[in-house]
Write a protein that holds these residues in place. Structure first.
Motif, PDB file in Angstrom:
ATOM      1  N   THR A  50       0.838  -1.191   0.000  1.00 47.07           N
ATOM      2  CA  THR A  50       0.000   0.000   0.000  1.00 47.07           C
ATOM      3  C   THR A  50       0.874   1.243   0.000  1.00 47.07           C
ATOM      4  N   ALA A  51       0.247   2.380  -0.234  1.00 44.97           N
ATOM      5  CA  ALA A  51       0.993   3.635  -0.287  1.00 44.97           C
ATOM      6  C   ALA A  51       1.603   3.959   1.069  1.00 44.97           C
ATOM      7  N   GLY A  52       0.891   3.645   2.145  1.00 41.49           N
ATOM      8  CA  GLY A  52       1.433   3.895   3.479  1.00 41.49           C
ATOM      9  C   GLY A  52       2.698   3.089   3.733  1.00 41.49           C
ATOM     10  N   GLU A  53       2.704   1.840   3.308  1.00 40.04           N
ATOM     11  CA  GLU A  53       3.893   1.004   3.460  1.00 40.04           C
ATOM     12  C   GLU A  53       5.032   1.522   2.587  1.00 40.04           C
ATOM     13  N   ALA A  54       4.704   1.937   1.367  1.00 42.80           N
ATOM     14  CA  ALA A  54       5.733   2.469   0.468  1.00 42.80           C
ATOM     15  C   ALA A  54       6.320   3.754   1.022  1.00 42.80           C
ATOM     16  N   PHE A  55       5.480   4.612   1.592  1.00 46.32           N
ATOM     17  CA  PHE A  55       5.957   5.863   2.184  1.00 46.32           C
ATOM     18  C   PHE A  55       6.875   5.557   3.357  1.00 46.32           C
ATOM     19  N   GLY A  56       6.515   4.551   4.159  1.00 44.26           N
ATOM     20  CA  GLY A  56       7.358   4.145   5.277  1.00 44.26           C
ATOM     21  C   GLY A  56       8.682   3.563   4.815  1.00 44.26           C
ATOM     22  N   GLU A  57       8.648   2.748   3.757  1.00 47.79           N
ATOM     23  CA  GLU A  57       9.873   2.152   3.224  1.00 47.79           C
ATOM     24  C   GLU A  57      10.790   3.204   2.619  1.00 47.79           C
ATOM     25  N   ALA A  58      10.209   4.226   2.031  1.00 47.31           N
ATOM     26  CA  ALA A  58      11.015   5.269   1.399  1.00 47.31           C
ATOM     27  C   ALA A  58      11.864   6.013   2.423  1.00 47.31           C
ATOM     28  N   PHE A  59      11.387   6.101   3.657  1.00 49.89           N
ATOM     29  CA  PHE A  59      12.107   6.852   4.681  1.00 49.89           C
ATOM     30  C   PHE A  59      12.709   5.952   5.754  1.00 49.89           C
ATOM     31  N   LYS A  60      12.847   4.682   5.454  1.00 47.29           N
ATOM     32  CA  LYS A  60      13.459   3.752   6.405  1.00 47.29           C
ATOM     33  C   LYS A  60      14.928   4.134   6.588  1.00 47.29           C
ATOM     34  N   GLY A  61      15.331   4.305   7.814  1.00 49.49           N
ATOM     35  CA  GLY A  61      16.703   4.686   8.106  1.00 49.49           C
ATOM     36  C   GLY A  61      16.960   6.179   8.000  1.00 49.49           C
ATOM     37  N   ALA A  62      15.975   6.954   7.603  1.00 51.77           N
ATOM     38  CA  ALA A  62      16.134   8.405   7.496  1.00 51.77           C
ATOM     39  C   ALA A  62      15.664   9.056   8.797  1.00 51.77           C
ATOM     40  N   GLY A  63      16.037  10.276   8.978  1.00 51.31           N
ATOM     41  CA  GLY A  63      15.665  11.000  10.179  1.00 51.31           C
ATOM     42  C   GLY A  63      14.289  11.627  10.079  1.00 51.31           C
ATOM     43  N   LEU A  64      13.899  12.247  11.156  1.00 47.95           N
ATOM     44  CA  LEU A  64      12.602  12.911  11.226  1.00 47.95           C
ATOM     45  C   LEU A  64      12.523  14.062  10.231  1.00 47.95           C
ATOM     46  N   GLU A  65      13.643  14.755  10.041  1.00 46.14           N
ATOM     47  CA  GLU A  65      13.646  15.885   9.119  1.00 46.14           C
ATOM     48  C   GLU A  65      13.303  15.445   7.695  1.00 46.14           C
ATOM     49  N   ASP A  66      13.865  14.335   7.244  1.00 46.38           N
ATOM     50  CA  ASP A  66      13.560  13.829   5.902  1.00 46.38           C
ATOM     51  C   ASP A  66      12.098  13.433   5.776  1.00 46.38           C
ATOM     52  N   PHE A  67      11.566  12.811   6.822  1.00 47.29           N
ATOM     53  CA  PHE A  67      10.164  12.413   6.803  1.00 47.29           C
ATOM     54  C   PHE A  67       9.254  13.637   6.735  1.00 47.29           C
ATOM     55  N   LEU A  68       9.562  14.680   7.510  1.00 49.58           N
ATOM     56  CA  LEU A  68       8.731  15.887   7.513  1.00 49.58           C
ATOM     57  C   LEU A  68       8.784  16.610   6.167  1.00 49.58           C
ATOM     58  N   TRP A  69       9.964  16.633   5.530  1.00 52.14           N
ATOM     59  CA  TRP A  69      10.047  17.236   4.202  1.00 52.14           C
ATOM     60  C   TRP A  69       9.215  16.444   3.193  1.00 52.14           C
TER      61      TRP A  69
END
Length: 110
Positions: free
Chosen positions: A2-21
């Motif tokens: 799902t898109a939620g899983e893909a969004f989570g996988e895209a930011f795996k290992g990234a910081g909060l700043e990358d997720f917020l951007w």
């Protein structure tokens, strides 16, 4: 996936700043880009009229956010699949086109 899983996988290992951007680009960048693209395409094909780019982008954002809210509520917050994202894109484009035509005015004669 799902898109939620893909969004989570895209930011795996990234910081909060990358997720917020990423979230900011999803919530603001996508609908603003849709609004400007629709304005540009309709403006090229509509020589005798002018319209408000601000109102076109505003309506595109409202359509995108409304679809995001409704589809998110309908899927139970589990994230959407590709069809959900396509429907949100269609809602944003349709709302932006509606905003363009609502703010359209005839150009004064030279």
């Amino acid at each position: 996936m799902t898109a939620g899983e893909a969004f989570g996988e895209a930011f795996k290992g990234a910081g909060l700043e990358d997720f917020l951007w990423g979230a900011l680009m999803l919530l603001v960048g996508a609908p603003v880009a849709i609004g400007f693209i629709v304005y540009g395409v309709l403006r090229l094909s509509d020589e005798d009229y002018t319209a408000s780019p601000t109102f076109t982008v505003f309506c595109g954002c409202l359509g995108w956010w409304g679809a995001l809210f409704l589809i998110g509520a309908a899927s139970g917050g589990q994230g959407g699949d590709g069809i959900s994202w396509f429907l949100m894109l269609c809602a944003g484009v349709g709302a932006a086109a509606g905003g363009y035509h609502l703010s359209r005015e005839e150009k004064p004669a030279p």
